[in-house]
Design a protein around this motif. Structure first.
Motif, PDB file in Angstrom:
ATOM      1  N   ALA A  17      46.316   9.950  49.219  1.00 41.98           N
ATOM      2  CA  ALA A  17      46.337  11.305  48.664  1.00 41.98           C
ATOM      3  C   ALA A  17      46.593  11.274  47.159  1.00 41.98           C
ATOM      4  O   ALA A  17      46.019  12.081  46.409  1.00 41.98           O
ATOM      5  CB  ALA A  17      47.385  12.154  49.373  1.00 41.98           C
ATOM      6  N   HIS A  18      47.427  10.354  46.718  1.00 44.33           N
ATOM      7  CA  HIS A  18      47.726  10.213  45.285  1.00 44.33           C
ATOM      8  C   HIS A  18      46.448   9.981  44.479  1.00 44.33           C
ATOM      9  O   HIS A  18      46.240  10.620  43.448  1.00 44.33           O
ATOM     10  CB  HIS A  18      48.720   9.072  45.081  1.00 44.33           C
ATOM     11  N   VAL A  19      45.586   9.076  44.934  1.00 48.40           N
ATOM     12  CA  VAL A  19      44.365   8.808  44.170  1.00 48.40           C
ATOM     13  C   VAL A  19      43.361   9.944  44.321  1.00 48.40           C
ATOM     14  O   VAL A  19      42.705  10.325  43.345  1.00 48.40           O
ATOM     15  CB  VAL A  19      43.723   7.436  44.493  1.00 48.40           C
ATOM     16  N   GLY A  20      43.255  10.520  45.517  1.00 50.88           N
ATOM     17  CA  GLY A  20      42.316  11.624  45.711  1.00 50.88           C
ATOM     18  C   GLY A  20      42.704  12.852  44.911  1.00 50.88           C
ATOM     19  O   GLY A  20      41.883  13.423  44.176  1.00 50.88           O
ATOM     20  N   ALA A  21      43.951  13.264  45.031  1.00 50.38           N
ATOM     21  CA  ALA A  21      44.433  14.435  44.292  1.00 50.38           C
ATOM     22  C   ALA A  21      44.468  14.154  42.795  1.00 50.38           C
ATOM     23  O   ALA A  21      44.169  15.041  41.983  1.00 50.38           O
ATOM     24  CB  ALA A  21      45.809  14.842  44.802  1.00 50.38           C
ATOM     25  N   GLY A  22      44.813  12.922  42.424  1.00 45.97           N
ATOM     26  CA  GLY A  22      44.831  12.548  41.013  1.00 45.97           C
ATOM     27  C   GLY A  22      43.451  12.582  40.387  1.00 45.97           C
ATOM     28  O   GLY A  22      43.297  12.955  39.211  1.00 45.97           O
ATOM     29  N   LEU A  23      42.437  12.198  41.148  1.00 40.75           N
ATOM     30  CA  LEU A  23      41.056  12.300  40.673  1.00 40.75           C
ATOM     31  C   LEU A  23      40.708  13.766  40.427  1.00 40.75           C
ATOM     32  O   LEU A  23      40.214  14.123  39.358  1.00 40.75           O
ATOM     33  CB  LEU A  23      40.092  11.677  41.683  1.00 40.75           C
ATOM     34  N   LEU A  24      40.976  14.605  41.401  1.00 39.13           N
ATOM     35  CA  LEU A  24      40.653  16.026  41.263  1.00 39.13           C
ATOM     36  C   LEU A  24      41.396  16.685  40.104  1.00 39.13           C
ATOM     37  O   LEU A  24      40.817  17.465  39.352  1.00 39.13           O
ATOM     38  CB  LEU A  24      41.001  16.787  42.546  1.00 39.13           C
ATOM     39  N   ALA A  25      42.676  16.398  39.994  1.00 41.58           N
ATOM     40  CA  ALA A  25      43.503  17.018  38.954  1.00 41.58           C
ATOM     41  C   ALA A  25      43.342  16.324  37.600  1.00 41.58           C
ATOM     42  O   ALA A  25      43.870  16.809  36.602  1.00 41.58           O
ATOM     43  CB  ALA A  25      44.968  16.991  39.374  1.00 41.58           C
TER      44      ALA A  25
END
Length: 151
Positions: A17-25
């Protein structure tokens, strides 16, 4: 032959989730944007963010992230249309075969250990030079072989 790039697995769902959400944000630190993070972020988006039309938004998501961390999207660096779309198709097919209730980090780790997770996986569907061309970086190039053969 020794693998020059050992697979970096994800310890738990929060790490994915850290990498997925970090990509989006656009907040993921650039050093964390590894091969494994690319694939994990796309898997997370496919599984956890069905509200996002990845076919329409993937360019803006990745290219925007690249620019936000000081990168460029030009003829030699950054977003690559053919490789990204190839992995997107492979990740979707791989996840479709996994149990729907499997934790995301287990799915991602299995994917990273499978052929679809390999750094050179997209190359198997094209003539040698084709996916590395400027045309392939800018535009989707149809594969020579079927992408549905994810093994």
């Amino acid at each position: 032959m020794t693998d020059l790039h050992p697979i970096r697995l994800f310890p738990d769902d929060d790490a994915v989730a850290h990498v997925g959400a970090g990509l989006l944000a656009r907040t993921l630190p650039r050093p964390e944007w590894t091969h494994e993070a690319h694939l994990a972020a796309i898997a997370w988006l496919v599984r956890k963010r069905p509200d996002i039309d990845l076919d329409a938004r993937i360019v803006a998501i990745i290219a925007g992230y690249n620019e936000s961390v000081g990168g460029v999207n030009d003829d030699h660096h950054g977003y690559h249309e053919t490789i990204t779309r190839c992995y997107l198709a492979g990740i979707r097919a791989f996840l479709a075969e996994r149990p729907a209730d499997e934790s995301i980090h287990r799915s991602v780790n299995a994917m990273l250990a499978a052929p679809v997770g390999a750094r050179d996986w997209p190359l198997r569907f094209y003539r040698r030079e084709q996916p590395l061309s400027l045309e392939a970086r800018r535009n989707w190039i149809e594969p020579t072989d079927s992408l549905m053969d994810i093994d």
